[in-house]
Design a protein around this motif. Structure first.
Motif, PDB file in Angstrom:
ATOM      1  N   SER A 315       0.831  -1.201   0.000  1.00  0.00           N
ATOM      2  CA  SER A 315       0.000   0.000   0.000  1.00  0.00           C
ATOM      3  C   SER A 315       0.866   1.252   0.000  1.00  0.00           C
ATOM      4  CB  SER A 315      -0.902   0.012   1.242  1.00  0.00           C
ATOM      5  OG  SER A 315      -1.692   1.180   1.298  1.00  0.00           O
ATOM      6  N   ASP A 316       0.290   2.354  -0.489  1.00  0.00           N
ATOM      7  CA  ASP A 316       0.979   3.639  -0.380  1.00  0.00           C
ATOM      8  C   ASP A 316       0.336   4.529   0.683  1.00  0.00           C
ATOM      9  OD1 ASP A 316      -1.375   4.361  -1.595  1.00  0.00           O
ATOM     10  OD2 ASP A 316      -0.443   5.472  -3.246  1.00  0.00           O
ATOM     11  N   THR A 317      -0.655   3.965   1.385  1.00  0.00           N
ATOM     12  CA  THR A 317      -1.275   4.688   2.506  1.00  0.00           C
ATOM     13  C   THR A 317      -1.290   3.766   3.721  1.00  0.00           C
ATOM     14  OG1 THR A 317      -3.474   3.944   1.828  1.00  0.00           O
ATOM     15  CG2 THR A 317      -2.736   6.099   1.017  1.00  0.00           C
ATOM     16  N   PRO A 318      -1.220   4.322   4.923  1.00  0.00           N
ATOM     17  CA  PRO A 318      -1.158   3.487   6.127  1.00  0.00           C
ATOM     18  C   PRO A 318      -2.390   2.595   6.277  1.00  0.00           C
ATOM     19  CG  PRO A 318      -0.481   5.726   6.632  1.00  0.00           C
ATOM     20  CD  PRO A 318      -1.026   5.758   5.241  1.00  0.00           C
ATOM     21  N   THR A 319      -2.157   1.300   6.391  1.00  0.00           N
ATOM     22  CA  THR A 319      -3.250   0.345   6.554  1.00  0.00           C
ATOM     23  C   THR A 319      -2.714  -0.967   7.104  1.00  0.00           C
ATOM     24  OG1 THR A 319      -5.048  -0.842   5.447  1.00  0.00           O
ATOM     25  CG2 THR A 319      -3.021  -0.537   4.190  1.00  0.00           C
ATOM     26  N   ALA A 320      -3.583  -1.665   7.836  1.00  0.00           N
ATOM     27  CA  ALA A 320      -3.285  -3.037   8.255  1.00  0.00           C
ATOM     28  C   ALA A 320      -4.391  -3.965   7.763  1.00  0.00           C
ATOM     29  CB  ALA A 320      -3.155  -3.108   9.774  1.00  0.00           C
ATOM     30  N   SER A 321      -5.126  -3.540   6.769  1.00  0.00           N
ATOM     31  CA  SER A 321      -6.291  -4.268   6.285  1.00  0.00           C
ATOM     32  C   SER A 321      -5.909  -5.527   5.516  1.00  0.00           C
ATOM     33  CB  SER A 321      -7.114  -3.357   5.369  1.00  0.00           C
ATOM     34  OG  SER A 321      -8.130  -4.090   4.715  1.00  0.00           O
ATOM     35  N   ALA A 322      -6.726  -6.558   5.659  1.00  0.00           N
ATOM     36  CA  ALA A 322      -6.529  -7.788   4.892  1.00  0.00           C
ATOM     37  C   ALA A 322      -6.706  -7.543   3.406  1.00  0.00           C
ATOM     38  CB  ALA A 322      -7.518  -8.855   5.367  1.00  0.00           C
ATOM     39  N   GLN A 323      -7.475  -6.507   3.044  1.00  0.00           N
ATOM     40  CA  GLN A 323      -7.699  -6.202   1.630  1.00  0.00           C
ATOM     41  C   GLN A 323      -6.426  -5.706   0.938  1.00  0.00           C
ATOM     42  OE1 GLN A 323     -10.342  -5.585   3.954  1.00  0.00           O
ATOM     43  NE2 GLN A 323     -11.019  -7.501   2.996  1.00  0.00           N
ATOM     44  N   ALA A 324      -5.413  -5.357   1.730  1.00  0.00           N
ATOM     45  CA  ALA A 324      -4.147  -4.886   1.147  1.00  0.00           C
ATOM     46  C   ALA A 324      -3.102  -5.989   1.060  1.00  0.00           C
ATOM     47  CB  ALA A 324      -3.603  -3.726   1.979  1.00  0.00           C
ATOM     48  N   MET A 325      -3.491  -7.225   1.367  1.00  0.00           N
ATOM     49  CA  MET A 325      -2.526  -8.327   1.394  1.00  0.00           C
ATOM     50  C   MET A 325      -2.449  -9.046   0.050  1.00  0.00           C
ATOM     51  SD  MET A 325      -3.353  -9.830   5.200  1.00  0.00           S
ATOM     52  CE  MET A 325      -2.369 -11.309   4.949  1.00  0.00           C
ATOM     53  N   ALA A 326      -1.226  -9.392  -0.328  1.00  0.00           N
ATOM     54  CA  ALA A 326      -0.985 -10.136  -1.566  1.00  0.00           C
ATOM     55  C   ALA A 326       0.060 -11.211  -1.316  1.00  0.00           C
ATOM     56  CB  ALA A 326      -0.503  -9.195  -2.673  1.00  0.00           C
ATOM     57  N   SER A 327       0.014 -12.275  -2.096  1.00  0.00           N
ATOM     58  CA  SER A 327       1.002 -13.346  -1.984  1.00  0.00           C
ATOM     59  C   SER A 327       2.323 -12.903  -2.596  1.00  0.00           C
ATOM     60  CB  SER A 327       0.509 -14.604  -2.694  1.00  0.00           C
ATOM     61  OG  SER A 327      -0.629 -15.133  -2.043  1.00  0.00           O
ATOM     62  N   VAL A 328       3.419 -13.387  -2.002  1.00  0.00           N
ATOM     63  CA  VAL A 328       4.752 -13.002  -2.448  1.00  0.00           C
ATOM     64  C   VAL A 328       5.624 -14.249  -2.566  1.00  0.00           C
ATOM     65  CG1 VAL A 328       6.747 -11.524  -2.043  1.00  0.00           C
ATOM     66  CG2 VAL A 328       4.505 -10.840  -1.166  1.00  0.00           C
ATOM     67  N   GLU A 329       6.308 -14.376  -3.689  1.00  0.00           N
ATOM     68  CA  GLU A 329       7.281 -15.456  -3.866  1.00  0.00           C
ATOM     69  C   GLU A 329       8.645 -14.960  -3.414  1.00  0.00           C
ATOM     70  OE1 GLU A 329       9.443 -18.090  -7.397  1.00  0.00           O
ATOM     71  OE2 GLU A 329       7.566 -17.013  -7.829  1.00  0.00           O
ATOM     72  N   ILE A 330       9.242 -15.702  -2.481  1.00  0.00           N
ATOM     73  CA  ILE A 330      10.547 -15.348  -1.942  1.00  0.00           C
ATOM     74  C   ILE A 330      11.615 -16.214  -2.599  1.00  0.00           C
ATOM     75  CG2 ILE A 330      11.937 -15.236   0.157  1.00  0.00           C
ATOM     76  CD1 ILE A 330       9.671 -13.253   0.112  1.00  0.00           C
ATOM     77  N   PRO A 331      12.741 -15.647  -3.027  1.00  0.00           N
ATOM     78  CA  PRO A 331      13.791 -16.481  -3.605  1.00  0.00           C
ATOM     79  C   PRO A 331      14.230 -17.577  -2.632  1.00  0.00           C
ATOM     80  CG  PRO A 331      14.262 -14.159  -3.952  1.00  0.00           C
ATOM     81  CD  PRO A 331      13.106 -14.220  -3.018  1.00  0.00           C
ATOM     82  N   PRO A 332      14.612 -18.738  -3.142  1.00  0.00           N
ATOM     83  CA  PRO A 332      15.064 -19.820  -2.262  1.00  0.00           C
ATOM     84  C   PRO A 332      16.377 -19.447  -1.578  1.00  0.00           C
ATOM     85  CG  PRO A 332      15.535 -20.353  -4.539  1.00  0.00           C
ATOM     86  CD  PRO A 332      14.703 -19.101  -4.566  1.00  0.00           C
ATOM     87  N   PRO A 333      16.701 -20.115  -0.472  1.00  0.00           N
ATOM     88  CA  PRO A 333      17.940 -19.795   0.250  1.00  0.00           C
ATOM     89  C   PRO A 333      19.200 -19.908  -0.607  1.00  0.00           C
ATOM     90  CG  PRO A 333      16.527 -21.182   1.591  1.00  0.00           C
ATOM     91  CD  PRO A 333      15.899 -21.127   0.232  1.00  0.00           C
ATOM     92  N   SER A 334      19.133 -20.698  -1.690  1.00  0.00           N
ATOM     93  CA  SER A 334      20.298 -20.862  -2.561  1.00  0.00           C
ATOM     94  C   SER A 334      20.538 -19.650  -3.455  1.00  0.00           C
ATOM     95  CB  SER A 334      20.128 -22.110  -3.434  1.00  0.00           C
ATOM     96  OG  SER A 334      18.953 -22.012  -4.224  1.00  0.00           O
ATOM     97  N   ALA A 335      19.576 -18.732  -3.510  1.00  0.00           N
ATOM     98  CA  ALA A 335      19.678 -17.556  -4.378  1.00  0.00           C
ATOM     99  C   ALA A 335      19.879 -16.299  -3.534  1.00  0.00           C
ATOM    100  CB  ALA A 335      18.428 -17.414  -5.238  1.00  0.00           C
TER     101      ALA A 335
END
Length: 401
Positions: A315-335
């Motif tokens: 978000s670009d505005t302060p929020t803790a809302s569930a509506q602002a949540m998105a899934s994120v792929e994190i690089p593996p520990p080998s990268a």
């Protein structure tokens, strides 16, 4: 895993993080610390430990030995640290948090022992071998001190993480104590191991390891040999609710780390007394083929849980809302974690410059992330206290305003 509990129990912290980031006051790739909550947690922990007569040494590596964190812990009544290594001890000492325990998990290098003995003067110093005991004793003698040494012990069926092994056979503890007492500059003070407690994924509980019973048996053997004033150091997965277990097993020392910022594994599934006080902040850099790329550098997920759907607030505005949540792929520990990749196919449509807030159980000291202490979250007037690197050294970016 910890974003849900952050949203429920400290939403103002998330909102403050986004606000400060959007105002240009904190950098992306930073572990932010709610120092008000840290102080509150430390005070609660200190009170609980005092009921059991336990010495408390604060572990600071998970939050990069941040000086603001160290000072918040001290305001909460904990005045000693446990240093995972020499860099940790130096950073905490520089911040005013004196060394209660040194040498465990990482032994003190030989040429650094004199500085450890003279400048840091730890209350307790753990050794894994006769050679390390001799080095510590010699350094203490040169410094005009008698150093209290803890012996790390082990026996069959004890648990050690790979690469953490070392110590004296538990069945030889009486002889080990006599050996240490025979060194000019040292005295035998007690026993330690790691981990004494571990989170059980199947039972969803923190349970004693075999190591804790090893400590108890060794203490009994020492008592039979006439040694009754024995320190028992029992670290691992320490929140205030496990102190009964430690005290019943004969522990005299405990070492909260993640417990002080509300990120032990149990904090993710139960509401414990300590509130969550750390988050990881990033920023959307660019978009590419249905992914928004956010800056990395501190995308370390402590592997205490099986793989799960990592999510972040975007978000670009302060929020803790569930509506602002998105899934994120994190690089593996080998990268190398240059970027995390945010899904853009759902309701959240990230844009360059958006703030990205994760709830990690992190280990900031093994990353290249900043650590940022924030005060005033509880009063609604958040301010940046300090911006530091993972060695607890103040950084120039940005100018504090």
């Amino acid at each position: 895993m910890f974003l849900d509990v952050l949203r429920r129990r400290n939403p103002a912290f998330i909102e403050a993080a986004i606000r400060l980031h959007q105002e240009g006051r904190v950098p992306a790739n930073a572990y932010l610390l709610d120092l008000d909550a840290v102080e509150e947690n430390a005070r609660h922990f200190r009170t609980a430990a005092d009921r059991h007569g336990l010495k408390v040494f604060a572990m600071t590596k998970q939050v990069g030995r941040n000086s603001g964190f160290c000072q918040a812990v001290m305001r909460g009544g904990i005045d000693r640290s446990v240093a995972v290594d020499m860099a940790c001890a130096v950073a905490c000492d520089r911040a005013g948090l004196k060394t209660g325990h040194l040498g465990h998990l990482v032994q003190v290098p030989r040429r650094e022992a004199p500085m450890a003995a003279s400048r840091l003067a730890p209350d307790f110093w753990t050794v894994f071998s006769r050679e390390k005991a001799q080095e510590a004793a010699h350094a203490a003698k040169l410094a005009g001190r008698t150093q209290s040494l803890l012996a790390r012990i082990h026996t069959e069926k004890d648990t050690f993480y790979r690469g953490h092994e070392g110590g004296f056979p538990a069945e030889d503890i009486a002889d080990v104590a006599a050996m240490i007492d025979g060194l000019d500059g040292a005295r035998f003070a007690g026993l330690t191991t790691f981990p004494a407690l571990l989170y059980d994924q199947e039972k969803k509980k923190v349970l004693p390891t075999h190591n804790l019973s090893t400590l108890a048996r060794a203490a009994e053997a020492l008592a039979k040999a006439g040694r009754t004033d024995v320190e028992v150091n029992a670290p691992g997965t320490t929140s205030s609710i496990v102190l009964d277990t430690l005290a019943e097993a004969g522990a005299t020392q405990c070492e909260p780390g993640n417990g002080l910022h509300g990120t032990t594994p149990l904090h993710a599934i139960e509401d414990l007394p300590e509130r969550p006080a750390v988050l990881y902040l990033s920023e959307v850099s660019h978009l590419h083929q249905q992914r928004a790329y956010c800056f990395g550098g501190g995308l370390y997920i402590d592997p205490v849980f099986p793989d799960y759907d990592v999510q972040a607030i975007v978000s670009d505005t302060p929020t803790a809302s569930a509506q602002a949540m998105a899934s994120v792929e994190i690089p593996p520990p080998s990268a190398i974690d240059y970027y995390g990749m945010i899904d853009t196919t759902g309701a959240v449509k990230p844009r360059a410059g958006d703030s990205v807030v994760f709830g990690f159980r992190g280990q900031a000291f093994v990353t290249r992330a900043y650590t940022v202490g924030i005060s005033g979250v509880s009063s609604g007037d958040p301010k940046v206290v300090t911006i530091e690197n993972p060695f607890g050294v103040a950084q120039d970016w940005p100018e504090l305003r």
